[in-house]
Design a protein around this motif. Sequence first.
Motif, PDB file in Angstrom:
ATOM      1  N   THR A  39      -0.158   3.021   3.405  1.00 56.36           N
ATOM      2  CA  THR A  39       0.295   2.010   4.359  1.00 56.36           C
ATOM      3  C   THR A  39       0.424   0.668   3.651  1.00 56.36           C
ATOM      4  OG1 THR A  39      -0.849   3.134   6.175  1.00 56.36           O
ATOM      5  CG2 THR A  39      -0.221   0.848   6.545  1.00 56.36           C
ATOM      6  N   LEU A  40       1.564   0.016   3.854  1.00 47.28           N
ATOM      7  CA  LEU A  40       1.830  -1.311   3.308  1.00 47.28           C
ATOM      8  C   LEU A  40       2.377  -2.188   4.423  1.00 47.28           C
ATOM      9  CD1 LEU A  40       3.855  -0.023   0.250  1.00 47.28           C
ATOM     10  CD2 LEU A  40       1.599  -1.014   0.093  1.00 47.28           C
ATOM     11  N   GLU A  41       2.103  -3.476   4.328  1.00 46.20           N
ATOM     12  CA  GLU A  41       2.699  -4.435   5.256  1.00 46.20           C
ATOM     13  C   GLU A  41       3.512  -5.440   4.455  1.00 46.20           C
ATOM     14  OE1 GLU A  41      -0.626  -4.470   8.819  1.00 46.20           O
ATOM     15  OE2 GLU A  41      -0.688  -6.055   7.318  1.00 46.20           O
ATOM     16  N   LEU A  42       4.697  -5.725   4.924  1.00 51.07           N
ATOM     17  CA  LEU A  42       5.532  -6.759   4.331  1.00 51.07           C
ATOM     18  C   LEU A  42       5.383  -7.995   5.217  1.00 51.07           C
ATOM     19  CD1 LEU A  42       7.600  -7.231   2.025  1.00 51.07           C
ATOM     20  CD2 LEU A  42       9.379  -6.741   3.690  1.00 51.07           C
ATOM     21  N   LYS A  43       4.811  -9.064   4.625  1.00 51.40           N
ATOM     22  CA  LYS A  43       4.502 -10.272   5.389  1.00 51.40           C
ATOM     23  C   LYS A  43       5.337 -11.445   4.892  1.00 51.40           C
ATOM     24  CE  LYS A  43      -0.326  -8.937   6.109  1.00 51.40           C
ATOM     25  NZ  LYS A  43      -1.727  -9.325   5.902  1.00 51.40           N
ATOM     26  N   ASP A  44       5.539 -12.422   5.783  1.00 49.59           N
ATOM     27  CA  ASP A  44       6.182 -13.665   5.351  1.00 49.59           C
ATOM     28  C   ASP A  44       5.115 -14.545   4.693  1.00 49.59           C
ATOM     29  OD1 ASP A  44       4.729 -14.897   7.398  1.00 49.59           O
ATOM     30  OD2 ASP A  44       6.481 -15.269   8.656  1.00 49.59           O
ATOM     31  N   PRO A  45       5.509 -15.673   4.070  1.00 53.68           N
ATOM     32  CA  PRO A  45       4.521 -16.519   3.380  1.00 53.68           C
ATOM     33  C   PRO A  45       3.408 -17.050   4.286  1.00 53.68           C
ATOM     34  CG  PRO A  45       6.709 -17.071   2.638  1.00 53.68           C
ATOM     35  CD  PRO A  45       6.877 -16.118   3.802  1.00 53.68           C
ATOM     36  N   ALA A  46       3.649 -17.120   5.587  1.00 45.28           N
ATOM     37  CA  ALA A  46       2.634 -17.595   6.523  1.00 45.28           C
ATOM     38  C   ALA A  46       1.649 -16.491   6.915  1.00 45.28           C
ATOM     39  CB  ALA A  46       3.298 -18.165   7.776  1.00 45.28           C
ATOM     40  N   GLY A  47       1.896 -15.258   6.472  1.00 46.89           N
ATOM     41  CA  GLY A  47       0.990 -14.162   6.765  1.00 46.89           C
ATOM     42  C   GLY A  47       1.372 -13.314   7.962  1.00 46.89           C
ATOM     43  N   ARG A  48       2.509 -13.597   8.597  1.00 46.25           N
ATOM     44  CA  ARG A  48       2.962 -12.786   9.731  1.00 46.25           C
ATOM     45  C   ARG A  48       3.553 -11.473   9.227  1.00 46.25           C
ATOM     46  NH1 ARG A  48       4.745 -17.994  11.241  1.00 46.25           N
ATOM     47  NH2 ARG A  48       6.716 -17.536  10.251  1.00 46.25           N
ATOM     48  N   VAL A  49       3.181 -10.365   9.857  1.00 43.40           N
ATOM     49  CA  VAL A  49       3.687  -9.051   9.478  1.00 43.40           C
ATOM     50  C   VAL A  49       5.126  -8.918   9.968  1.00 43.40           C
ATOM     51  CG1 VAL A  49       3.400  -6.564   9.743  1.00 43.40           C
ATOM     52  CG2 VAL A  49       1.384  -8.032   9.550  1.00 43.40           C
ATOM     53  N   LEU A  50       6.043  -8.665   9.038  1.00 43.72           N
ATOM     54  CA  LEU A  50       7.453  -8.464   9.379  1.00 43.72           C
ATOM     55  C   LEU A  50       7.757  -6.993   9.614  1.00 43.72           C
ATOM     56  CD1 LEU A  50       8.998 -10.903   6.755  1.00 43.72           C
ATOM     57  CD2 LEU A  50       8.551 -11.342   9.180  1.00 43.72           C
ATOM     58  N   VAL A  51       7.292  -6.141   8.703  1.00 38.40           N
ATOM     59  CA  VAL A  51       7.453  -4.695   8.843  1.00 38.40           C
ATOM     60  C   VAL A  51       6.241  -4.005   8.239  1.00 38.40           C
ATOM     61  CG1 VAL A  51       9.992  -4.643   8.908  1.00 38.40           C
ATOM     62  CG2 VAL A  51       8.818  -4.490   6.719  1.00 38.40           C
ATOM     63  N   THR A  52       5.971  -2.794   8.714  1.00 40.63           N
ATOM     64  CA  THR A  52       4.892  -1.963   8.198  1.00 40.63           C
ATOM     65  C   THR A  52       5.509  -0.696   7.635  1.00 40.63           C
ATOM     66  OG1 THR A  52       3.370  -2.831   9.865  1.00 40.63           O
ATOM     67  CG2 THR A  52       2.725  -0.791   8.769  1.00 40.63           C
ATOM     68  N   LEU A  53       5.091  -0.323   6.437  1.00 44.03           N
ATOM     69  CA  LEU A  53       5.590   0.873   5.764  1.00 44.03           C
ATOM     70  C   LEU A  53       4.466   1.906   5.781  1.00 44.03           C
ATOM     71  CD1 LEU A  53       6.848  -1.791   4.491  1.00 44.03           C
ATOM     72  CD2 LEU A  53       7.454  -0.371   2.576  1.00 44.03           C
ATOM     73  N   ARG A  54       4.785   3.124   6.238  1.00 43.09           N
ATOM     74  CA  ARG A  54       3.767   4.174   6.316  1.00 43.09           C
ATOM     75  C   ARG A  54       4.325   5.488   5.770  1.00 43.09           C
ATOM     76  NH1 ARG A  54       0.043   2.061   9.976  1.00 43.09           N
ATOM     77  NH2 ARG A  54       0.960   0.866  11.660  1.00 43.09           N
ATOM     78  N   ALA A  55       3.511   6.164   4.979  1.00 43.97           N
ATOM     79  CA  ALA A  55       3.865   7.511   4.524  1.00 43.97           C
ATOM     80  C   ALA A  55       3.631   8.467   5.684  1.00 43.97           C
ATOM     81  CB  ALA A  55       3.026   7.916   3.329  1.00 43.97           C
ATOM     82  N   THR A  65       8.045   5.742   6.926  1.00 45.07           N
ATOM     83  CA  THR A  65       8.669   5.021   8.024  1.00 45.07           C
ATOM     84  C   THR A  65       8.510   3.527   7.807  1.00 45.07           C
ATOM     85  OG1 THR A  65       6.663   5.094   9.370  1.00 45.07           O
ATOM     86  CG2 THR A  65       8.276   6.857   9.714  1.00 45.07           C
ATOM     87  N   VAL A  66       9.477   2.779   8.316  1.00 47.19           N
ATOM     88  CA  VAL A  66       9.422   1.325   8.342  1.00 47.19           C
ATOM     89  C   VAL A  66       9.365   0.952   9.814  1.00 47.19           C
ATOM     90  CG1 VAL A  66      10.591  -0.820   7.720  1.00 47.19           C
ATOM     91  CG2 VAL A  66      10.807   1.185   6.225  1.00 47.19           C
ATOM     92  N   GLU A  67       8.292   0.256  10.190  1.00 45.91           N
ATOM     93  CA  GLU A  67       8.079  -0.083  11.596  1.00 45.91           C
ATOM     94  C   GLU A  67       8.089  -1.590  11.785  1.00 45.91           C
ATOM     95  OE1 GLU A  67       4.334   1.683  12.599  1.00 45.91           O
ATOM     96  OE2 GLU A  67       4.961   3.672  11.919  1.00 45.91           O
ATOM     97  N   ARG A  68       8.612  -2.007  12.930  1.00 48.90           N
ATOM     98  CA  ARG A  68       8.590  -3.418  13.312  1.00 48.90           C
ATOM     99  C   ARG A  68       8.071  -3.487  14.737  1.00 48.90           C
ATOM    100  NH1 ARG A  68      13.834  -6.102  12.000  1.00 48.90           N
ATOM    101  NH2 ARG A  68      12.829  -6.560  10.018  1.00 48.90           N
ATOM    102  N   ASP A  69       7.017  -4.247  14.937  1.00 43.34           N
ATOM    103  CA  ASP A  69       6.411  -4.413  16.261  1.00 43.34           C
ATOM    104  C   ASP A  69       6.045  -3.073  16.894  1.00 43.34           C
ATOM    105  OD1 ASP A  69       6.754  -7.198  16.060  1.00 43.34           O
ATOM    106  OD2 ASP A  69       8.792  -7.051  16.868  1.00 43.34           O
ATOM    107  N   GLY A  70       5.518  -2.142  16.074  1.00 48.43           N
ATOM    108  CA  GLY A  70       5.069  -0.860  16.581  1.00 48.43           C
ATOM    109  C   GLY A  70       6.165   0.167  16.805  1.00 48.43           C
ATOM    110  N   GLN A  71       7.412  -0.190  16.610  1.00 47.74           N
ATOM    111  CA  GLN A  71       8.541   0.720  16.796  1.00 47.74           C
ATOM    112  C   GLN A  71       9.107   1.122  15.441  1.00 47.74           C
ATOM    113  OE1 GLN A  71       9.488   1.811  19.863  1.00 47.74           O
ATOM    114  NE2 GLN A  71       7.783   0.619  20.678  1.00 47.74           N
ATOM    115  N   VAL A  72       9.477   2.393  15.286  1.00 48.69           N
ATOM    116  CA  VAL A  72      10.070   2.855  14.036  1.00 48.69           C
ATOM    117  C   VAL A  72      11.472   2.255  13.907  1.00 48.69           C
ATOM    118  CG1 VAL A  72      10.862   4.855  12.718  1.00 48.69           C
ATOM    119  CG2 VAL A  72       8.722   4.974  13.982  1.00 48.69           C
ATOM    120  N   LEU A  73      11.661   1.488  12.845  1.00 47.97           N
ATOM    121  CA  LEU A  73      12.943   0.853  12.554  1.00 47.97           C
ATOM    122  C   LEU A  73      13.786   1.741  11.661  1.00 47.97           C
ATOM    123  CD1 LEU A  73      14.581  -1.817  12.807  1.00 47.97           C
ATOM    124  CD2 LEU A  73      13.340  -2.633  10.816  1.00 47.97           C
ATOM    125  N   ALA A  74      13.135   2.458  10.724  1.00 46.83           N
ATOM    126  CA  ALA A  74      13.853   3.319   9.790  1.00 46.83           C
ATOM    127  C   ALA A  74      12.917   4.398   9.266  1.00 46.83           C
ATOM    128  CB  ALA A  74      14.384   2.491   8.627  1.00 46.83           C
TER     129      ALA A  74
END
Length: 160
Positions: A39-55, A65-74
Amino acid sequence: MRYLVRDKIFAIGDDYWIEDENGAHAFLVDGKALRMRDTLELKDPAGRVLVTLRAKMLSVRGAMTVERDGQVLATVRRKRLSLLRNHYRVALEGGAELDVSGRILDREFTVARDGELVAHISRKWLRVRDTYTVDVVRDDADAALLIAVAVCVVRMAEKD
């Protein structure tokens, strides 16, 4: 916009910064240690999670999967393997697809949508080990998503 990824593969927690073409911190890839699945999180410089990457745990060919706000984006999956090039398919929510192809482990590959180049990933001009660029070609493209796709593809290729 071009982004410089300093991929610190052996860092504790897999945390590393992605800089924009001006050298400013644009995104932080934050690896989550002690999780059952990658599991990885891609964050902006302020620390807000933009997307979450999960195997994905139970996948025959391996997937992330790439998730945004709990929904699978890709969902990123290996498409097919040839001797010289790797191919991955990215299924986006809404039915669209991205095609990722090239020499993944060499960090020389492209991301296309309907045959049109969206991003080019390369370390051709860089001398620093484990560093590559993600050149987002289209101004209307989601840079966080494309960087997440590049990170997923590289991690999946390294595990194979």
